[in-house]
Design a protein around this motif. Structure first.
Motif, PDB file in Angstrom:
ATOM      1  N   ILE A   1      46.745  98.323  80.508  1.00 61.13           N
ATOM      2  CA  ILE A   1      45.817  98.785  79.470  1.00 61.13           C
ATOM      3  C   ILE A   1      44.452  99.099  80.081  1.00 61.13           C
ATOM      4  N   ALA A   2      43.968  98.205  80.950  1.00 62.05           N
ATOM      5  CA  ALA A   2      42.651  98.410  81.570  1.00 62.05           C
ATOM      6  C   ALA A   2      42.636  99.661  82.437  1.00 62.05           C
TER       7      ALA A   2
ATOM      8  N   ASP B   1      33.590 101.318  82.557  1.00 65.03           N
ATOM      9  CA  ASP B   1      32.855 101.806  83.726  1.00 65.03           C
ATOM     10  C   ASP B   1      32.942 100.856  84.920  1.00 65.03           C
ATOM     11  N   ILE B   2      33.643  99.754  84.758  1.00 62.31           N
ATOM     12  CA  ILE B   2      33.763  98.795  85.856  1.00 62.31           C
ATOM     13  C   ILE B   2      35.202  98.796  86.358  1.00 62.31           C
ATOM     14  N   ASP B   3      35.429  98.118  87.475  1.00 64.98           N
ATOM     15  CA  ASP B   3      36.772  98.018  88.033  1.00 64.98           C
ATOM     16  C   ASP B   3      37.703  97.393  86.983  1.00 64.98           C
ATOM     17  N   PRO B   4      38.821  98.035  86.658  1.00 61.38           N
ATOM     18  CA  PRO B   4      39.704  97.491  85.624  1.00 61.38           C
ATOM     19  C   PRO B   4      40.241  96.108  85.954  1.00 61.38           C
ATOM     20  N   SER B   5      40.441  95.815  87.231  1.00 59.68           N
ATOM     21  CA  SER B   5      40.907  94.484  87.625  1.00 59.68           C
ATOM     22  C   SER B   5      39.869  93.421  87.300  1.00 59.68           C
ATOM     23  N   ASP B   6      38.591  93.754  87.518  1.00 62.14           N
ATOM     24  CA  ASP B   6      37.509  92.825  87.187  1.00 62.14           C
ATOM     25  C   ASP B   6      37.421  92.618  85.675  1.00 62.14           C
ATOM     26  N   ALA B   7      37.602  93.690  84.921  1.00 66.27           N
ATOM     27  CA  ALA B   7      37.543  93.591  83.454  1.00 66.27           C
ATOM     28  C   ALA B   7      38.628  92.662  82.942  1.00 66.27           C
ATOM     29  N   VAL B   8      39.841  92.797  83.476  1.00 58.64           N
ATOM     30  CA  VAL B   8      40.954  91.956  83.038  1.00 58.64           C
ATOM     31  C   VAL B   8      40.733  90.506  83.445  1.00 58.64           C
ATOM     32  N   ASP B   9      40.217  90.284  84.646  1.00 60.24           N
ATOM     33  CA  ASP B   9      39.971  88.914  85.098  1.00 60.24           C
ATOM     34  C   ASP B   9      38.957  88.217  84.192  1.00 60.24           C
ATOM     35  N   THR B  10      37.859  88.911  83.893  1.00 61.32           N
ATOM     36  CA  THR B  10      36.836  88.312  83.031  1.00 61.32           C
ATOM     37  C   THR B  10      37.376  88.090  81.631  1.00 61.32           C
TER      38      THR B  10
END
Length: 342
Positions: free
Chosen positions: A187-188, A198-207
């Motif tokens: 999804i991200a 606008d940020i790394d999708p992996s970082d968005a999912v982790d947070t």
């Protein structure tokens, strides 16, 4: 929903809560009434949640004067899961404004399951609903902070201010979800391809996974909900957490989208803005009065706690919390007919 609450009169949503003793007694009654209900199933798609004790059931009612009334396992800690979406949404609204989050995330119900990928594709990459995973990940990506660590600390601190105490991460749940969140990662990446984050999708999912893994109790949920009910001021600590306008926006979104694809049925039967999570929590808010927090891991097919729904329905009726309930005004005489009436 249980519509046979014959021993409790239907109250209208006016005035304040009844007296302290009455609220306390009704909280105990609601717990006793549904504690033996064994309908539903524990969420098993996340290994850490599958181990939950199905017998656990707690509830709390938080008032805007700071009073909290609990029953059962109201102090038992569990991961907040999707209920976090409501409070992170409020924080982001407060930070970036009404217009930005409406444009970037949206405010409409998709009518699809909370982890749907199809909903993003059907709407040209627009998440539409901030209370499903796509919209929540897009919302989390808007949290202020130059790094993922800074964003996470903003979230942890912000949700702690809502609860009136320092919330902690459940590391076991976090790691369990990170091992099984392939769908959220997809999804991200899809949101990134459409320019919605606008940020790394992996970082968005982790947070996002971290925020869902914060540990709360039914009592915490009652206080967090009461903060939204009291115009953004935590009634226990007296601290302003978000603005009153943000509370209005958040409650409007919860009313239409907070209970997944059952949101319409929930509003029709219970009449309160609310948010659920697959660990078994529900928070329901009565603006200007307070909030109900419940916890029971047994879920219906939409991912909403069965006992939590029943207990909230009971308390909504007994305490006169349904925001749509009213009674005819009593007039001493009929109003005079207008002269220009046809």
């Amino acid at each position: 929903m249980d519509r046979t609450v014959n021993d409790v009169a239907q109250q209208v949503s006016t005035g304040a809560m009844p007296g302290w003793d009455r609220v306390e007694a009704l909280a105990v009654q609601a717990h006793a009434r549904y504690a033996s209900n064994a309908d539903g199933h524990v969420a098993d798609y996340i290994p850490g949640l599958a181990a939950a004790d199905p017998e656990l059931f707690g509830l709390a009612v938080g008032e805007i004067d700071g009073s909290v009334h609990g029953a059962g396992a109201c102090e038992t800690l569990f991961s907040i899961q999707s209920i976090s979406k409501a409070f992170v949404y409020a924080m982001v609204c407060d930070a970036v404004g009404h217009g930005v989050i409406k444009d970037r995330v949206g405010v409409n119900n998709t009518g699809l399951s909370f982890n749907s990928v199809i909903a993003v594709e059907l709407n040209n990459g627009h998440p539409m609903n901030p209370m499903v995973n796509a919209g929540a990940i897009a919302t989390t990506a808007l949290v202020p902070g130059a790094t993922p660590a800074e964003q996470w600390e903003v979230i942890r601190t912000g949700l702690s201010r809502f609860a009136g105490r320092q919330l902690e991460l459940d590391g076991e749940i976090y790691h369990s979800e990170m091992r099984t969140n392939q769908r959220n990662r997809a999804i991200a990446q899809l949101l990134e391809s459409y320019g919605r984050i606008d940020i790394d999708p992996s970082d968005a999912v982790d947070t996002y996974t971290r925020q869902c893994s914060l540990r709360v109790s039914a009592r915490d949920l009652a206080v967090m909900g009461a903060t939204l009910a009291d115009g953004g001021v935590n009634p226990v600590t007296g601290e302003r957490v978000v603005s009153d306008q943000v509370c209005r926006d958040t409650l409007a979104v919860l009313a239409s989208t907070g209970m997944y694809e059952r949101s319409g049925e929930w509003l029709f039967e219970i009449g309160l803005p609310a948010k659920s999570g697959v660990s078994g929590g529900i928070v329901a808010i009565a603006p200007g009065k307070g909030a109900i927090g419940t916890f029971s891991p047994l879920l219906d097919s939409a991912g909403n706690s069965v006992r939590g729904q029943l207990a909230t329905a009971y308390l909504s009726r007994a305490l006169g919390l349904n925001i749509f309930a009213s009674a005819p005004a009593h007039h001493s005489s009929a109003p005079a007919a207008r002269k220009d009436a046809v």
